[in-house]
Design an enzyme around this catalytic site. Sequence first.
Site, mmCIF file in Angstrom:
data_model
loop_
_atom_site.group_PDB
_atom_site.id
_atom_site.type_symbol
_atom_site.label_atom_id
_atom_site.label_comp_id
_atom_site.label_asym_id
_atom_site.label_seq_id
_atom_site.Cartn_x
_atom_site.Cartn_y
_atom_site.Cartn_z
ATOM 1 C CD GLU A 201 -11.098 1.025 12.977
ATOM 2 O OE1 GLU A 201 -11.729 0.229 12.507
ATOM 3 O OE2 GLU A 201 -10.038 1.587 12.614
ATOM 4 N NE ARG B 129 9.695 -5.611 10.440
ATOM 5 C CZ ARG B 129 8.982 -6.414 10.540
ATOM 6 N NH1 ARG B 129 8.952 -7.023 11.721
ATOM 7 N NH2 ARG B 129 8.192 -6.975 9.667
ATOM 8 C CG HIS C 156 -11.250 0.289 8.946
ATOM 9 N ND1 HIS C 156 -10.790 -0.290 9.774
ATOM 10 C CD2 HIS C 156 -10.528 -0.212 7.697
ATOM 11 C CE1 HIS C 156 -9.846 -1.323 9.369
ATOM 12 N NE2 HIS C 156 -9.784 -1.245 8.172
ATOM 13 C CB THR D 92 -4.664 4.169 5.426
ATOM 14 O OG1 THR D 92 -3.277 3.950 4.897
ATOM 15 C CG2 THR D 92 -5.013 5.605 5.090
ATOM 16 C CB ILE E 117 -0.906 -0.148 1.114
ATOM 17 C CG1 ILE E 117 -1.965 -1.268 1.167
ATOM 18 C CG2 ILE E 117 -1.732 1.242 1.242
ATOM 19 C CD1 ILE E 117 -2.690 -1.428 2.255
ATOM 20 N NE ARG F 13 -6.077 -3.585 11.329
ATOM 21 C CZ ARG F 13 -6.418 -3.580 9.879
ATOM 22 N NH1 ARG F 13 -6.655 -2.347 9.027
ATOM 23 N NH2 ARG F 13 -6.814 -4.902 9.311
HETATM 24 P P1 NAP Z 1 2.850 -4.823 3.706
HETATM 25 O O1 NAP Z 1 2.948 -4.795 2.063
HETATM 26 O O2 NAP Z 1 3.225 -6.017 4.275
HETATM 27 O O3 NAP Z 1 3.461 -3.564 4.124
HETATM 28 C C1 NAP Z 1 3.819 -3.487 5.377
HETATM 29 C C2 NAP Z 1 5.199 -2.823 5.342
HETATM 30 O O4 NAP Z 1 5.649 -2.393 6.817
HETATM 31 C C3 NAP Z 1 6.379 -3.674 5.045
HETATM 32 O O5 NAP Z 1 7.110 -3.172 3.990
HETATM 33 C C4 NAP Z 1 7.161 -3.816 6.222
HETATM 34 O O6 NAP Z 1 8.510 -3.960 5.898
HETATM 35 C C5 NAP Z 1 6.731 -2.894 7.174
HETATM 36 N N1 NAP Z 1 7.057 -2.959 8.366
HETATM 37 C C6 NAP Z 1 6.425 -4.011 9.123
HETATM 38 N N2 NAP Z 1 6.878 -3.744 10.466
HETATM 39 C C7 NAP Z 1 7.474 -2.860 10.589
HETATM 40 C C8 NAP Z 1 8.093 -2.078 11.784
HETATM 41 N N3 NAP Z 1 8.033 -2.586 13.001
HETATM 42 N N4 NAP Z 1 8.736 -1.176 11.394
HETATM 43 C C9 NAP Z 1 8.902 -0.620 10.102
HETATM 44 N N5 NAP Z 1 8.217 -1.212 9.287
HETATM 45 C C10 NAP Z 1 7.575 -2.154 9.382
HETATM 46 O O7 NAP Z 1 1.320 -4.535 3.962
HETATM 47 P P2 NAP Z 1 0.346 -3.831 2.942
HETATM 48 O O8 NAP Z 1 -0.445 -4.817 2.254
HETATM 49 O O9 NAP Z 1 0.876 -2.712 2.352
HETATM 50 O O10 NAP Z 1 -0.790 -3.498 4.414
HETATM 51 C C11 NAP Z 1 -0.175 -2.502 5.267
HETATM 52 C C12 NAP Z 1 -1.277 -2.532 6.452
HETATM 53 O O11 NAP Z 1 -2.326 -1.724 6.093
HETATM 54 C C13 NAP Z 1 -1.928 -3.708 6.755
HETATM 55 O O12 NAP Z 1 -1.245 -4.515 7.691
HETATM 56 C C14 NAP Z 1 -3.290 -3.328 7.330
HETATM 57 O O13 NAP Z 1 -3.344 -3.277 8.793
HETATM 58 C C15 NAP Z 1 -3.550 -1.761 6.925
HETATM 59 N N6 NAP Z 1 -4.921 -1.853 5.785
HETATM 60 C C16 NAP Z 1 -5.686 -0.929 6.047
HETATM 61 C C17 NAP Z 1 -6.730 -0.990 5.294
HETATM 62 C C18 NAP Z 1 -7.773 0.232 5.633
HETATM 63 O O14 NAP Z 1 -8.876 -0.136 5.208
HETATM 64 N N7 NAP Z 1 -7.419 1.363 6.157
HETATM 65 C C19 NAP Z 1 -6.839 -1.727 3.903
HETATM 66 C C20 NAP Z 1 -5.933 -2.468 3.728
HETATM 67 C C21 NAP Z 1 -4.781 -2.665 4.808
HETATM 68 P P3 NAP Z 1 9.720 -4.909 6.833
HETATM 69 O O15 NAP Z 1 9.326 -6.110 7.071
HETATM 70 O O16 NAP Z 1 10.830 -4.643 5.847
HETATM 71 O O17 NAP Z 1 9.623 -3.820 7.950
#
Ligand code: NAP
Length: 324
Positions: A266, A177, A285, A235, A156, A237
Site C-alpha cells: 500500500e 482456530r 484502505h 478488508t 468485524i 490486510r
Molecule cells: P478479531 O476480533 O481479533 O477477529 C479476527 C479473527 O480471526 C478471530 O476470530 C480469530 O479467531 C481469527 N483468526 C486469527 N488467526 C487465525 C488463523 N490463523 N486462522 C483462522 N482464523 C484466525 O479482529 P477484528 O477486530 O475483527 O479485526 C480483524 C482484522 O481486520 C485486523 O487484524 C486488521 O488487520 C483488519 N482491519 C482492517 C481495517 C480496514 O481499514 N480495512 C479496519 C480494521 C481492521 P481465532 O483466534 O479463534 O482463530
Amino acid sequence: MKIFITKRIPQKGIDLLKAAGHEIAIHDSPTPLSPAELIQSGQQCDYVLNGGMQKFDADFFRSCPNLKALSLMSVGYDNVDIRAATQYGIPVSNTPGVLSGATADVAFLLMLAVSRKAFFNHKQILQGKWKGFDPTAHLGIELNNKTLGIYGLGRIGFEFARKARAAYNMEIIYYNRRRNLEAEQVLGARYVNFDDLLTRSDVLSIHAALTAETANRFNQDTFKRMKNSAILINTARGGLVKEDDLARALCVGELWGAGLDVTNPEPMAADDPLLNLENVCILPHIGSATVETRDNMALMAASNLLAAIKGERMPQTINPEVYP
Ligand code: NAP
C-alpha cells in the site's frame, strides 16, 4: 509528559491529550517517517501514539529506553514487533470494536459492488463506452440465499455476517482456530474446516489478522479449490492474499470476482493489472474511514495513553504480560 504522534489524528484525540496538560509533537506530513527518523522521535518522548502505518521493530524498542507505552490508533498490529515490545517492557494498545461496523460496511459495499461489476461499469461510462441499454450486457450475480464464508470470524467478521444475513438471508459458514459460539447462536453460523470454507463459499470474506500463519494464505492453490462463481473479499490486510495469483485466477475464470480494501503493498501502483479487471473493485484502505469511527478511534487511542501516563494499565493492552 512528552507525547509523539506519528501522523495527524482527529482533533478530538489531540484535545483530550492537551486537556490533560501534556506536551505533544506531531509528525504532520503525508510522508511516513524513515526507521531512523522514527527512532529519533521515539528517543525524544515518553509516549508514542501511532496514527499511521509506521513499523515498530525490535531496533526501535531497543533504541528508545525512555519510551513508556505505545498506543496504536488501529485494531491491527501486524506493524509492531509485540514480542520485542514485551521484552523491553513496553505496553502496546490498540482500538478494537469501535471500527467494526464501519469496516464491515466496506466489506458489504465491496461484496455488492463486485457482484454487479459496479466499478468497471462506472469506468465504461467515463470512457464513453456505454452504448445504451442491452438485455445481455453488464450482467452481475445475485446474493440472495448464497453462502458467505468468513475466514476469521471475530468482531468485524461478526458485523459483516450479521449485515449479510439481514440483507440477503445468506447462510454463514466460518473458519477460525477456535469456534465462535456467539456467532453460532446469534447468526446460526456454522463452523467448517478450511477446505470446506474454500469449496462451499459463494462469497469468501477475509477478516483474520496478518500473522506468520495467515500470510499468503490465499494463493494459487486455495483459489483452485474455490468455486469458479465465487467472490473473494479482503478488508483485513493485503499480505493474506497473493495478488499475482489472484489476478491469474480471475483472468482464467477460477474465481468470479474480488473486492479489496487492502493491498500489498500500500499504496497499490496505479498501473496494477488488478485495477483493470472487469470483476474487481479496489478501495484505498478506507475500512474505518468515517468521521464518527475515526473520532472514536482517536479518543480510544488517547484514553489508552492517558491511562498509561497515570501509571494504570491501558484498557486495550495487546501484551498484558508486560505488566507485573
Ligand atoms: P478479531 O476480533 O481479533 O477477529 C479476527 C479473527 O480471526 C478471530 O476470530 C480469530 O479467531 C481469527 N483468526 C486469527 N488467526 C487465525 C488463523 N490463523 N486462522 C483462522 N482464523 C484466525 O479482529 P477484528 O477486530 O475483527 O479485526 C480483524 C482484522 O481486520 C485486523 O487484524 C486488521 O488487520 C483488519 N482491519 C482492517 C481495517 C480496514 O481499514 N480495512 C479496519 C480494521 C481492521 P481465532 O483466534 O479463534 O482463530
